[in-house]
Design an enzyme around this catalytic site. Structure first.
Site, PDB file in Angstrom:
ATOM      1  N   SER A  64       0.820  -1.209   0.000  1.00 45.68           N
ATOM      2  CA  SER A  64       0.000   0.000   0.000  1.00 45.68           C
ATOM      3  C   SER A  64       0.856   1.262   0.000  1.00 45.68           C
ATOM      4  O   SER A  64       1.670   1.463  -0.892  1.00 45.68           O
ATOM      5  CB  SER A  64      -0.956  -0.056   1.204  1.00 45.68           C
ATOM      6  OG  SER A  64      -2.034   0.834   1.035  1.00 45.68           O
ATOM      7  N   ASP A 176      -5.791  -4.137  -1.738  1.00 49.04           N
ATOM      8  CA  ASP A 176      -4.667  -3.687  -0.912  1.00 49.04           C
ATOM      9  C   ASP A 176      -3.859  -4.853  -0.332  1.00 49.04           C
ATOM     10  O   ASP A 176      -4.408  -5.771   0.272  1.00 49.04           O
ATOM     11  CB  ASP A 176      -5.229  -2.833   0.228  1.00 49.04           C
ATOM     12  CG  ASP A 176      -4.166  -2.046   0.968  1.00 49.04           C
ATOM     13  OD1 ASP A 176      -3.276  -2.688   1.564  1.00 49.04           O
ATOM     14  OD2 ASP A 176      -4.237  -0.815   0.969  1.00 49.04           O
TER      15      ASP A 176
END
Length: 278
Positions: A64, A176
């Site tokens: 991320s 993610d």
């Protein structure tokens, strides 16, 4: 004036590590950057402190926001240059919790930022090897991207569920990387002699009733911490930046403050864990 002659690392891992043709240089030090949205600005301060101490980072792995900061550094951007990028970000274009129409636009804006600031299009073109962690939403397992086109991997690694749409790569849905692996040590553990992990999600005690939005954030934070916990022991050195407790995940308009927190924590961490000959 004090002159730094050499920097001594304590090597705690095995010396043999497999490398691909694209990973041509020996990895002495690998840096793992966890996800954590705006708190990821602290990684810039950490990198600055390492550079000032003469610690050269050979390989980078991230999930991320950790993957995003890692990308800029792997592309050759200095901490000052990455900070300029951070300060240019329009928070309102990057995050918004509830509008459905936003779920694609936020990642489109992220892609714009990347394309405006680096010319490298593939992992192979980067100056340092980069490993980007994503979550395969169909298998429920994490995967590591380290070859091919960069942008799809970064978009997937940053696709926070409920905030951004899942990303489709070769017919597979990804979200993610932090959902399953927020501290992706594994690709560096098998390649680098020394691995340093940086965590940016300390949990602050909450006694009051939370809003729906804050409940979502807190549950996410607990999940991130849980999946990081079992990977911390895989690091030779690990730093959790506890001063970030008061920083919200959406505080993209406070890059300097967050950078400074990371910088101070890393300076103290270096002084405690590494020795210098002057």
């Amino acid at each position: 004036m004090k002159i730094l002659f050499c920097y001594i690392l304590i090597l705690l891992s095995l010396t043999g590590h497999a490398q691909t043709a694209s990973e041509s240089r020996d990895c002495q030090v690998g840096l793992v950057l966890s996800g954590g949205a705006a708190r990821g600005y602290a990684h810039i301060g950490v990198i600055r402190a390492f550079e000032e101490a003469g610690i050269e980072i050979d390989y980078i792995s991230g999930s991320s926001m950790g993957a995003i900061i890692g990308l800029f550094y792997a592309a050759g951007k200095t901490p000052d240059e990455i900070m300029e990028i951070a300060k240019s970000i329009n928070k309102n274009r990057l995050v918004s919790f509830f509008p459905v129409t936003f779920r694609t636009k936020g990642l489109d804006y992220l892609e714009e930022i990347i394309n405006e600031n680096i010319t490298e299009k593939t992992f192979e073109q980067l100056k340092k090897p980069l490993f980007v962690c994503v979550t395969n939403f169909q298998s429920g397992q994490y995967e590591i991207f380290r070859q091919g086109v960069i942008i799809p991997a970064i978009r997937a690694s940053a696709a926070i569920p409920f905030l951004y749409d899942q990303q489709i790569i070769n017919g597979i849905a990804y979200v993610d990387g932090g959902v399953v692996n927020n501290l992706p040590v594994e690709p560096l553990r098998e390649r680098c002699r020394t691995v340093i992990g940086i965590s940016i999600n300390p949990i602050e005690y909450k006694s009051s009733k939370l809003s729906i939005r804050d409940q979502i954030v807190r549950v996410s934070q607990m999940m991130l911490n849980e999946n990081e916990a079992r990977r911390i022991e895989m690091c030779d050195y690990h730093l959790e930046i506890s001063e970030l407790k008061g920083i919200d995940f959406e505080d993209y308009d406070q890059p300097q403050k967050i950078h400074d927190i990371g910088y101070r924590a890393a300076k103290e961490f270096i002084e405690k864990n590494f020795r210098y000959q002057k």
